[in-house]
Scaffold this active site. Structure first.
Site, PDB file in Angstrom:
ATOM      1  N   ALA A  44       0.739  -1.149   0.013  1.00 30.86           N
ATOM      2  CA  ALA A  44       0.027   0.017  -0.121  1.00 30.86           C
ATOM      3  C   ALA A  44       0.825   1.482  -0.059  1.00 30.86           C
ATOM      4  CB  ALA A  44      -0.976   0.030   1.234  1.00 30.86           C
ATOM      5  N   ARG A 337     -11.283 -18.872   5.532  1.00 26.27           N
ATOM      6  CA  ARG A 337     -10.603 -18.830   6.892  1.00 26.27           C
ATOM      7  C   ARG A 337     -11.179 -19.154   8.103  1.00 26.27           C
ATOM      8  NH1 ARG A 337      -6.029 -14.636   4.734  1.00 26.27           N
ATOM      9  NH2 ARG A 337      -5.155 -15.877   2.874  1.00 26.27           N
TER      10      ARG A 337
END
Length: 654
Positions: A44, A337
């Site tokens: 990022a 997950r």
């Protein structure tokens, strides 16, 4: 504190296009007059700095490591999602958007997630142009594989090194701008405080980690891209210097912190093997494409394996419980997950775990027999090699052992559609913000979000903010606000060092403990009582234990050396002080949200078969917390989640 998400009007598929068409712009000559600080050099941060530098802004970028290439993004293994439908299996922007919203258990902001899916294809094009060596199929096209929470193959990958290769691509773009002079790189620097002038973010205080000097940097805007706070739990898949302190000091200065209890547990981690390890190692979720997860059907077999009297290869097929395939036949081993993690915990808690009792098998025997060892090795060889080096077990011959571990944090600084926090001029990107994943992140979406924010969102939205800042002139770092912020940091550092110094004078050095001692104790409290499962009783206990531990910390922590030198123990103590406050907020957020959603699992709120039980009528909102001072309960504002495009439903992967 008033929350304004700034979501553009109009149909969902047109919001981002309309926003870009109507945003304010900064002309090229004026861009050279504007300064931007970027904290963090992961995907990022590096992509944002490279993009903003290429546009002509003056950018200062800071990293805690000795090189941007050591940012924790390098550790991502499995891949990056994009809706290109190369496999011709029905994928689309709409399907990626819906899978992400569903995977987050309907707790993400609809407009942000659609934008993420919309720009995903451009990310792949950008990275290919940078030379990222994505895997290719026999015909030369980019290859894809599946990840949890999806029934299509949309994950682009570079063996088990996708994060590393993507970071090298972003680092190349960043290096170009450094060479051009639009970006200035500052290594071995840690952000210690945010400077706010007349309500706007105007700079930062950093500590030079080599010399210990405090330094000031001023700018018209600040971008925070420092990752998540998983190391609050001590044992996690994060690198040890990954920390949430930069975000937390911004929170102290007025930036709202959203959904802190949304912490992701990754199901495919090498189990804990001793009291002295400082982190856990992740095995890529991509392994669940071909690996099958199981435990023995009989408790006596599990007990024999734990006692070393039986090998997993000696368990016949009919005595193996492929519990994910049994419980979720539609998705099998590729459930999200949070679902896979809770299922593993349930089997181990019931007495069917292997290894130390807290592990399950990830078995490639069927894949090797069906595809051939050479094909499996080609797809996963470096991951198998890593596993063998760590465990001294050959996964081609013996099933891997895995168990869930703290991995990613969906909570973070609250941001609006423009990725701006509640402090004007402070933007947050990647894992540092809360915006795109709801209560659970789908695999291969972290890299997608980080690069989307940096390459394709901030370059537009920051101009909207900076357009009128050309009238402000150069920001000075010699104002009273900078003086006050630096003094706060200096006082904090000296207070930490004083504890051990006073004990030394009193000849009580033997009663002191290291920073790691307290961090490990805090992590154990959070894992046991606010980890994979929470309830009112455990959260109440956690709050009390954290308070007691913090009190002991301020009496018995020993930090050698001084603040004016290289002092890693002082660095860790400074972050741990933040973790004590953050832990209390995570607990408070988990306590107030009396429902189960994604990674936030309250045992009082579950279905008969152990799935999450949301309460959409009471909790269909983002919880944004405002700091009230140390020891004071934070106040909460709610951002309602309004779904105009998607039909809300119970998550079902069966």
């Amino acid at each position: 504190m008033k929350l304004d998400s700034k979501i553009p009007a109009g149909p969902l598929a047109e919001k981002w296009t309309n926003y870009k068409a109507s945003q304010k712009l900064v002309n090229p000559a004026n861009k050279r007059k504007l300064d931007i600080i970027v904290v963090g050099t992961g995907l990022a941060g590096a992509s944002a700095a490279a993009s903003l530098g290429a546009m002509g802004f003056n950018v200062d970028i800071f990293c805690i490591q000795d090189s941007p290439r050591r940012a924790h993004s390098i550790a991502a293994q499995g891949g990056i999602n994009a809706a290109k439908n190369y496999q011709n299996d029905g994928d689309s922007v709409e399907r990626l958007f819906r899978d992400t919203i569903k995977g987050g258990d309907y707790r993400a902001r609809e407009a942000n997630v659609y934008r993420l899916a919309e720009v995903s294809g451009a990310i792949i094009d950008q990275c290919v142009a940078q030379g990222v060596p994505f895997a290719r199929d026999y015909g030369g096209l980019l290859d894809n594989r599946s990840f949890g929470g999806a029934q299509v193959s949309r994950t682009f990958y570079a063996k088990g090194q996708t994060g590393q290769q993507l970071l090298l691509g972003a680092y190349g773009a960043l290096s170009r701008e450094i060479a051009r002079g639009t970006v200035k790189l500052h290594t071995r620097c840690e952000m210690m405080d945010l400077v706010v002038v007349e309500g706007r973010a105007r700079g930062i205080i950093v500590r030079n980690l080599v010399t210990g000097d405090l330094e000031r940097y001023a700018a018209h805007a600040v971008v925070l891209a420092t990752g998540g706070y998983g190391n609050l739990y001590y044992l996690s898949t994060n690198a040890m210097n990954s920390n949430g302190s930069a975000a937390w000091v911004c929170h102290r200065k007025g930036a709202a912190f959203a959904n802190p209890c949304y912490v992701q547990i990754h199901p495919t981690c090498i189990p804990v093997h001793g009291d002295y390890q400082s982190k856990l190692t992740l095995m890529s979720e991509s392994l669940r494409n071909d690996g099958r997860i199981w435990v023995p059907k009989k408790k006596e077999d599990a007990e024999a394996i734990r006692a070393g009297k039986l090998k997993p290869t000696e368990i016949p097929e009919e005595n193996r419980d492929y519990y994910l395939e049994r419980r979720y036949p539609a998705f099998g081993n590729l459930v999200p997950r949070d679902v896979a993690s809770r299922a593993a915990k349930e089997r181990c808690d019931a007495g069917y775990g292997v290894g130390t009792g807290y592990a399950v098998y990830l078995d490639f025997a069927d894949a090797i027999q069906c595809l051939g060892k050479d094909v499996v090795e080609q797809k996963y060889g470096n991951l198998f090699q890593m596993y063998q080096k760590i465990t001294d077990e050959n996964p081609y011959e013996t099933p891997m052992m895995i168990y869930p571990a703290i991995h990613y944090t969906m909570g973070g600084l609250w941001v609006d559609y423009e990725l701006q926090t509640t402090i004007p001029g402070l933007f947050a990107a990647g894992e540092a913000n809360f915006s795109d994943h709801g209560a659970n992140r789908l695999g291969a979406s972290a890299l997608m979000q980080g690069l989307a924010d940096g390459y394709f969102v901030l370059p537009y939205t920051m101009q909207n903010y900076l357009a009128d800042q050309i009238y402000v002139g150069k920001i000075s770092a010699t104002t009273p606000e900078f003086d006050a912020a630096e003094e706060v940091v200096r006082v904090r550092l000296n207070r930490l060092l004083q504890i051990g110094a006073q004990a030394t004078l009193n000849s009580k050095l033997s009663t002191l403990n290291s920073v790691d001692h307290f961090h490990k104790a805090l992590g154990k409290i959070m894992w046991e009582y606010c980890g994979m499962a929470r309830n009112t009783e455990s959260l109440t206990k956690a709050k009390k234990l954290v308070s007691e531990l913090e009190e002991e910390f301020w009496k018995k922590v020993f930090i050698p050396g001084t603040s004016n030198e290289f002092n890693p123990e002082l660095e860790k103590a400074y972050r741990l002080e933040d973790y004590f406050e953050l832990a209390q907020l995570v607990i408070d957020d988990a306590m107030h949200r009396e429902e189960s959603c994604g990674g936030h699992f309250r045992t009082e709120h579950q279905t008969q078969d152990g799935e999450t039980l949301r309460d959409d009528e009471r909790f269909m909102y983002v919880a944004a917390w405002e700091y009230q001072g140390h020891g004071h309960t934070e106040t909460m504002e709610k951002e309602p989640l309004v779904y105009e495009h998607i039909q809300i439903a119970n998550r079902n992967y069966k």
